[in-house]
Design a protein around this motif. Structure first.
Motif, PDB file in Angstrom:
ATOM      1  N   ARG A 291      36.215  43.159  32.511  1.00  0.00           N
ATOM      2  CA  ARG A 291      35.719  41.884  31.737  1.00  0.00           C
ATOM      3  C   ARG A 291      35.978  40.544  32.494  1.00  0.00           C
ATOM      4  N   ILE A 292      36.620  40.585  33.568  1.00  0.00           N
ATOM      5  CA  ILE A 292      36.682  39.271  34.673  1.00  0.00           C
ATOM      6  C   ILE A 292      35.308  39.741  35.521  1.00  0.00           C
ATOM      7  N   ILE A 293      35.009  40.733  35.882  1.00  0.00           N
ATOM      8  CA  ILE A 293      34.043  41.046  36.811  1.00  0.00           C
ATOM      9  C   ILE A 293      32.534  40.650  35.811  1.00  0.00           C
ATOM     10  N   GLU A 294      32.612  41.157  34.585  1.00  0.00           N
ATOM     11  CA  GLU A 294      31.369  40.753  33.781  1.00  0.00           C
ATOM     12  C   GLU A 294      31.321  39.438  33.650  1.00  0.00           C
ATOM     13  N   LEU A 295      32.481  38.712  33.435  1.00  0.00           N
ATOM     14  CA  LEU A 295      32.460  37.279  33.156  1.00  0.00           C
ATOM     15  C   LEU A 295      31.878  36.711  34.341  1.00  0.00           C
ATOM     16  N   THR A 296      32.281  36.938  35.740  1.00  0.00           N
ATOM     17  CA  THR A 296      31.856  36.452  36.943  1.00  0.00           C
ATOM     18  C   THR A 296      30.409  36.543  37.071  1.00  0.00           C
TER      19      THR A 296
END
Lengths: 215, 204
Positions: B79-84
């Motif tokens: 989810r942090i990858i997607e957010l970035t």
């Protein structure tokens, strides 16, 4: 004096070298590998079942292991029933340790709870552990309890995290609650404030010792 | 006059509703609106250094306090990858995402962070604060725990990324709502939530 200092260690070692002892297999109680090591290196395989028992100490260690494992259970419980289970010990000092198999600091502190049970049970101190693991982690949590020799009431909360977080007003674990003999919560220790995190040694033990001497 | 009073009263009510009572409720150190603590020269998993000041051109800074070993932190990596990807991957993006690990156990040390970042293909800087100072200053006690900092470099949101560890069960994306609101110049709808994850152990 030295003997007095060593006895708790020996006790810990006995209960620690429990069901498993893979790499240090067979070295449970040999002088080259002190019993503490056995507990630390314990992992997959049972030293008791796999290795020849070459010394009397080792045999004793293994017998004690079996007994410890046999006395350790992990029961599922609902939050409200847990509260009742705690209340049921009114008249005693109750230490409730909230932990989980994934929680490194919880597991680091856990031997202190076992030690309180072992040394203060007959002084009217009751230990309870509460795992907040998911159901898939039940077996792993039980294995840790067995390895630790947690021969007291061990529960796994069935409610979702949000339930206990709100009801106990906790962001998370580790956390320890101490109840006095009147059943009143004497302290709630947690990690929620970075500047005020508890340890058993600095916070829990002194309080439990104090409460235990109050009749 | 009456109208103005009503309008004012209306605005006041709105303000009360928009300002959640829980500001600083879960975080023992910081309240919403407090100046953001800073960090400098933290080593990252891609062998660089990062300072808060490097992000001075950004309108919004997201700090994720996270680590390698915690299953909850791991559950949020994608989810942090997607957010970035969504907010911070373009060179001219107004948002920066920085992950910081303040855990010092062996499984969370820098060499293990390098491995983790490679395995997962982290597209955000993954920094290590061995001193744990930024974690302490932020009052962070969980991994993962998220902080959103606005253009005035004040804390605009802190807490969980969303309302469920299982991606398919998420109903509220608190973190994204906060970023969207700041980018649109609107008030952040929910400013603080209870962070969920593993405990951060601070050294004594």
């Amino acid at each position: 004096m030295l003997a007095r200092l060593l006895i708790p260690f020996a006790l810990l070692a006995l209960t620690g070298c429990i069901p498993t002892g893979g790499t240090k297999c067979g070295s449970c109680a040999t002088p080259e590998a002190p019993p503490e090591d056995c507990a630390v290196t314990a992992n997959e395989e049972s030293c008791c079942s796999k290795c020849p028992k070459t010394t009397a100490e080792e045999a004793a260690c293994c017998e004690s292991s079996k007994a410890t494992v046999a006395g350790v259970e992990l029961k599922n419980i609902k939050f409200d029933d847990l509260s009742k289970a705690i209340e049921a010990h009114k008249g005693k000092v109750v230490v409730v340790d909230i932990w989980a198999n994934f929680c490194v600091p919880c597991k680091k502190e856990f031997p202190h709870l076992v030690k309180i049970h072992e040394t203060m049970h007959d002084k009217g101190v009751v230990c309870i552990s509460v795992s907040v693991d998911e159901p898939e982690q039940h077996a792993a949590a039980l294995a840790f309890l067995q390895k630790s020799g947690a021969k007291f009431a061990n529960y796994r909360l069935e409610d979702p995290n949000t339930v206990w977080q709100e009801k106990w007003d906790l962001n998370g674990i580790p956390a320890v609650f101490v109840y006095d003999r009147d059943g009143k919560q004497a302290a709630k220790f947690s990690f929620d404030d970075p500047d005020n995190q508890f340890t058993y040694e600095a916070n829990v033990l002194p309080l439990v010792q104090k409460l235990a001497t109050t009749k | 006059m009456f109208r103005t009073t009503m309008l004012l009263a209306g605005l006041l009510t709105l303000a009360l509703v928009a300002t959640p009572a829980e500001a600083g409720k879960y975080n023992k150190k910081l309240s919403i609106g407090d100046p953001a603590p800073v960090f400098s020269d933290l080593p990252t998993a891609d062998n660089k250094k990062i300072s808060f000041n490097d992000l001075k051109d950004k309108d919004v800074i997201v700090i994720a306090i996270t680590c390698n070993h915690c299953p909850v932190a791991v559950a949020y990596e994608d989810r942090i990858i997607e957010l970035t990807k969504k907010y911070a991957s373009a060179p001219d993006s107004r948002v920066a995402v920085v992950a910081i690990n303040v855990n010092t156990s062996d499984a969370d040390k820098l060499d293990k962070m390098v491995e983790r970042a490679k395995t997962k293909g982290f597209n955000f800087p993954y920094a290590y604060d061995e001193s744990q100072k930024i974690g302490r200053d932020l009052g962070a006690t969980r991994t993962p725990e998220f902080f959103v900092i606005n253009k005035e470099r004040k804390i605009a949101y802190m807490g969980a990324m969303d309302d469920n560890q299982k991606p398919s069960a998420v109903k509220k994306k608190y973190l994204e709502e906060a970023i969207d609101a700041l980018l649109a110049g609107k008030p952040v709808p929910t400013e603080e939530t209870r962070p969920v994850g593993c405990g951060v152990q601070y050294n004594r």
